[in-house]
Motif scaffolding. Structure first.
Motif, PDB file in Angstrom:
ATOM      1  N   LEU A 146      27.969  -4.059  38.079  1.00 21.83           N
ATOM      2  CA  LEU A 146      28.570  -3.526  39.303  1.00 21.83           C
ATOM      3  C   LEU A 146      29.932  -2.906  39.049  1.00 21.83           C
ATOM      4  O   LEU A 146      30.352  -2.013  39.781  1.00 21.83           O
ATOM      5  N   ALA A 147      30.640  -3.377  38.042  1.00 22.40           N
ATOM      6  CA  ALA A 147      31.947  -2.816  37.689  1.00 22.40           C
ATOM      7  C   ALA A 147      32.294  -3.270  36.282  1.00 22.40           C
ATOM      8  O   ALA A 147      31.944  -4.381  35.871  1.00 22.40           O
ATOM      9  N   ALA A 148      32.984  -2.401  35.549  1.00 20.42           N
ATOM     10  CA  ALA A 148      33.430  -2.738  34.202  1.00 20.42           C
ATOM     11  C   ALA A 148      34.701  -1.952  33.919  1.00 20.42           C
ATOM     12  O   ALA A 148      34.759  -0.751  34.191  1.00 20.42           O
ATOM     13  N   SER A 172      43.680  -6.350  29.995  1.00 23.60           N
ATOM     14  CA  SER A 172      42.581  -7.170  30.512  1.00 23.60           C
ATOM     15  C   SER A 172      41.240  -6.476  30.346  1.00 23.60           C
ATOM     16  O   SER A 172      41.164  -5.254  30.152  1.00 23.60           O
ATOM     17  N   VAL A 173      40.203  -7.288  30.448  1.00 25.09           N
ATOM     18  CA  VAL A 173      38.834  -6.805  30.479  1.00 25.09           C
ATOM     19  C   VAL A 173      38.154  -7.463  31.667  1.00 25.09           C
ATOM     20  O   VAL A 173      38.385  -8.651  31.949  1.00 25.09           O
ATOM     21  N   THR A 174      37.356  -6.699  32.412  1.00 24.88           N
ATOM     22  CA  THR A 174      36.640  -7.219  33.575  1.00 24.88           C
ATOM     23  C   THR A 174      35.223  -6.669  33.552  1.00 24.88           C
ATOM     24  O   THR A 174      35.030  -5.460  33.406  1.00 24.88           O
ATOM     25  N   LEU A 175      34.250  -7.556  33.694  1.00 25.18           N
ATOM     26  CA  LEU A 175      32.843  -7.155  33.723  1.00 25.18           C
ATOM     27  C   LEU A 175      32.177  -7.910  34.868  1.00 25.18           C
ATOM     28  O   LEU A 175      32.145  -9.145  34.869  1.00 25.18           O
ATOM     29  N   ILE A 176      31.646  -7.174  35.854  1.00 20.17           N
ATOM     30  CA  ILE A 176      31.036  -7.784  37.032  1.00 20.17           C
ATOM     31  C   ILE A 176      29.548  -7.441  37.052  1.00 20.17           C
ATOM     32  O   ILE A 176      29.175  -6.268  37.026  1.00 20.17           O
ATOM     33  N   GLN A 177      28.726  -8.485  37.105  1.00 16.82           N
ATOM     34  CA  GLN A 177      27.278  -8.308  37.091  1.00 16.82           C
ATOM     35  C   GLN A 177      26.647  -8.988  38.302  1.00 16.82           C
ATOM     36  O   GLN A 177      27.130 -10.022  38.777  1.00 16.82           O
ATOM     37  N   ALA A 178      25.580  -8.400  38.801  1.00 17.18           N
ATOM     38  CA  ALA A 178      24.827  -9.025  39.882  1.00 17.18           C
ATOM     39  C   ALA A 178      24.174 -10.308  39.379  1.00 17.18           C
ATOM     40  O   ALA A 178      23.833 -10.432  38.200  1.00 17.18           O
ATOM     41  N   ASN A 235      43.172  -5.790  42.113  1.00 13.26           N
ATOM     42  CA  ASN A 235      41.835  -5.297  42.433  1.00 13.26           C
ATOM     43  C   ASN A 235      40.839  -5.989  41.512  1.00 13.26           C
ATOM     44  O   ASN A 235      40.813  -5.730  40.310  1.00 13.26           O
ATOM     45  N   PRO A 236      39.986  -6.885  42.042  1.00 13.02           N
ATOM     46  CA  PRO A 236      39.076  -7.633  41.158  1.00 13.02           C
ATOM     47  C   PRO A 236      38.055  -6.749  40.461  1.00 13.02           C
ATOM     48  O   PRO A 236      37.455  -7.170  39.472  1.00 13.02           O
ATOM     49  N   LEU A 237      37.836  -5.533  40.943  1.00 13.28           N
ATOM     50  CA  LEU A 237      36.896  -4.628  40.297  1.00 13.28           C
ATOM     51  C   LEU A 237      37.490  -3.979  39.054  1.00 13.28           C
ATOM     52  O   LEU A 237      36.767  -3.398  38.247  1.00 13.28           O
ATOM     53  N   VAL A 238      38.804  -4.081  38.903  1.00  9.77           N
ATOM     54  CA  VAL A 238      39.486  -3.411  37.786  1.00  9.77           C
ATOM     55  C   VAL A 238      40.110  -4.413  36.831  1.00  9.77           C
ATOM     56  O   VAL A 238      39.899  -4.344  35.613  1.00  9.77           O
ATOM     57  N   ALA A 239      40.913  -5.329  37.367  1.00 11.10           N
ATOM     58  CA  ALA A 239      41.653  -6.250  36.501  1.00 11.10           C
ATOM     59  C   ALA A 239      41.726  -7.615  37.178  1.00 11.10           C
ATOM     60  O   ALA A 239      42.688  -7.923  37.887  1.00 11.10           O
ATOM     61  N   PHE A 240      40.702  -8.428  36.972  1.00 13.06           N
ATOM     62  CA  PHE A 240      40.700  -9.751  37.585  1.00 13.06           C
ATOM     63  C   PHE A 240      41.823 -10.609  37.005  1.00 13.06           C
ATOM     64  O   PHE A 240      42.086 -10.590  35.808  1.00 13.06           O
ATOM     65  N   HIS A 241      42.471 -11.360  37.891  1.00 16.08           N
ATOM     66  CA  HIS A 241      43.513 -12.315  37.503  1.00 16.08           C
ATOM     67  C   HIS A 241      43.383 -13.516  38.433  1.00 16.08           C
ATOM     68  O   HIS A 241      43.046 -13.349  39.618  1.00 16.08           O
ATOM     69  N   GLU A 258      34.753 -17.113  33.605  1.00 17.49           N
ATOM     70  CA  GLU A 258      33.737 -16.503  34.458  1.00 17.49           C
ATOM     71  C   GLU A 258      33.916 -17.050  35.862  1.00 17.49           C
ATOM     72  O   GLU A 258      34.016 -18.265  36.062  1.00 17.49           O
ATOM     73  N   ALA A 259      33.991 -16.163  36.834  1.00 16.62           N
ATOM     74  CA  ALA A 259      34.141 -16.556  38.230  1.00 16.62           C
ATOM     75  C   ALA A 259      32.931 -16.073  39.015  1.00 16.62           C
ATOM     76  O   ALA A 259      32.440 -14.961  38.796  1.00 16.62           O
ATOM     77  N   VAL A 260      32.460 -16.908  39.917  1.00 12.89           N
ATOM     78  CA  VAL A 260      31.372 -16.529  40.806  1.00 12.89           C
ATOM     79  C   VAL A 260      31.981 -16.014  42.102  1.00 12.89           C
ATOM     80  O   VAL A 260      32.877 -16.641  42.677  1.00 12.89           O
ATOM     81  N   TRP A 261      31.491 -14.865  42.561  1.00 13.28           N
ATOM     82  CA  TRP A 261      32.003 -14.197  43.762  1.00 13.28           C
ATOM     83  C   TRP A 261      30.819 -13.974  44.693  1.00 13.28           C
ATOM     84  O   TRP A 261      29.952 -13.171  44.430  1.00 13.28           O
ATOM     85  N   ARG A 262      30.785 -14.745  45.788  1.00  8.20           N
ATOM     86  CA  ARG A 262      29.673 -14.675  46.737  1.00  8.20           C
ATOM     87  C   ARG A 262      30.159 -14.138  48.080  1.00  8.20           C
ATOM     88  O   ARG A 262      31.200 -14.575  48.583  1.00  8.20           O
ATOM     89  N   GLU A 263      29.417 -13.230  48.658  1.00 12.82           N
ATOM     90  CA  GLU A 263      29.709 -12.715  49.998  1.00 12.82           C
ATOM     91  C   GLU A 263      28.476 -12.884  50.875  1.00 12.82           C
ATOM     92  O   GLU A 263      27.361 -12.547  50.465  1.00 12.82           O
ATOM     93  N   GLU A 264      28.689 -13.382  52.082  1.00  8.92           N
ATOM     94  CA  GLU A 264      27.633 -13.478  53.080  1.00  8.92           C
ATOM     95  C   GLU A 264      28.116 -12.745  54.322  1.00  8.92           C
ATOM     96  O   GLU A 264      29.140 -13.099  54.898  1.00  8.92           O
ATOM     97  N   ARG A 265      27.351 -11.733  54.713  1.00 11.96           N
ATOM     98  CA  ARG A 265      27.783 -10.850  55.801  1.00 11.96           C
ATOM     99  C   ARG A 265      26.719 -10.818  56.892  1.00 11.96           C
ATOM    100  O   ARG A 265      25.522 -10.718  56.613  1.00 11.96           O
TER     101      ARG A 265
END
Length: 286
Positions: free
Chosen positions: A79-81, A53-59, A116-122, A23-30
């Motif tokens: 947000l993406a799966a 691969s499997v990728t599941l991104i949640q808020a 693309n981290p929204l499709v296949a995180f590596h 599990e990776a945490v992805w933070r953006e501050e804009r």
């Protein structure tokens, strides 16, 4: 050493990752128009083995625990799966106005899906920019000036600095700092335009239990032409296991707890009868 040789050493380092889960945490501050830094945080659950691969991104609001992956998933918070099996990408999500997820099967397209981290995180995604060092190396034949590789020492490490520049724009520069002792992985990337730093990416490289070097943390800052910080992006692992095996059925639709009658849609073809999506269908499945 040439850039091509460095790229090959990096490829060899990442090839040591036979499987991974974490599990990776992805933070953006804009920076907003009002001058405040708006923060968005996500948790990326991933599992991979070879090219699958499997990728599941949640808020996530950054308050433990992490978002639940138990059934049923709250698809409004997803947000993406995606599930990648062989040469097919299965994108999963709620249709507009829908209450139940759908699955869209697409042919794998490296230009769209690779890195693309929204499709296949590596893990390699943490170690480079979207325009990767390998892509810059492939374009060196069209550059007005070949890239320059120099060696220097910092904090007791012998490092390499790669510079891409253009004599037509002498105040512009793209640089990479690579650590040969850590799998030749990148520890810093910078973009300078008109003499000002516009992007600075700092990467902490660590090693797993079996000694595989991986980018462990990534901190990227983006500045406007006046030097004002406009974007800050941070990646770090909440958990990571490399080459320790992955859970049974981790690379199947089971991860997403889909309804048993979910349909798998394919562009340009009429929707088929409901297709039970508990295991990845063959790419040739109609």
């Amino acid at each position: 050493m040439t850039v091509a040789q460095i790229v090959e050493r990096q490829r060899e380092s990442y090839a040591r990752i036979r499987n991974a889960v974490g599990e990776a945490v992805w933070r953006e501050e804009r920076l907003t128009t009002g001058g405040a830094m708006e923060r968005v945080s996500r948790v990326v659950f991933f599992a991979l083995e070879g090219d699958d691969s499997v990728t599941l991104i949640q808020a996530w609001n950054e308050v433990p625990p992490l978002p639940s992956r138990s059934a049923p998933l709250n698809w409004r918070e997803v947000l993406a799966a995606a599930l990648v099996v062989s040469d097919t990408v299965y994108m999963i999500g709620l249709p507009e106005g829908g209450t139940s997820p759908t699955v869209m099967a697409l042919p794998y397209n490296p230009a769209v899906h690779e890195n693309n981290p929204l499709v296949a995180f590596h893990p390699r995604i943490l170690g480079d920019e979207r325009v990767r060092l390998s892509m810059l190396n492939a374009a060196t034949g069209d550059m007005a000036r070949p890239p320059r590789v120099t060696e220097f020492t910092a904090n007791g490490y012998a490092l390499m600095r790669i510079e891409f520049s253009n004599p037509a724009h002498p105040r512009d520069l793209v640089y990479y700092i690579v650590n040969p002792a850590r799998g030749y992985l990148t520890e810093e990337i910078g973009v300078i335009k008109n003499g000002r730093q516009r992007v600075r990416t700092q990467i902490v490289v660590g090693h797993t239990k079996d000694g595989t070097w991986v980018p462990a943390r990534r901190h990227r800052q983006e500045f406007d032409q006046n030097g004002r910080l406009v974007l800050r992006e941070t990646w770090y692992y909440w958990s990571l296991a490399v080459n320790e095996g992955i859970p049974r059925r981790a690379l199947t639709f089971d991860v997403f707890h889909l309804p048993p009658d979910v349909a798998i849609l394919r562009p340009g073809r009429p929707a088929p009868p409901a297709d039970r999506a508990t295991t990845p269908p063959s790419p040739s499945t109609p």
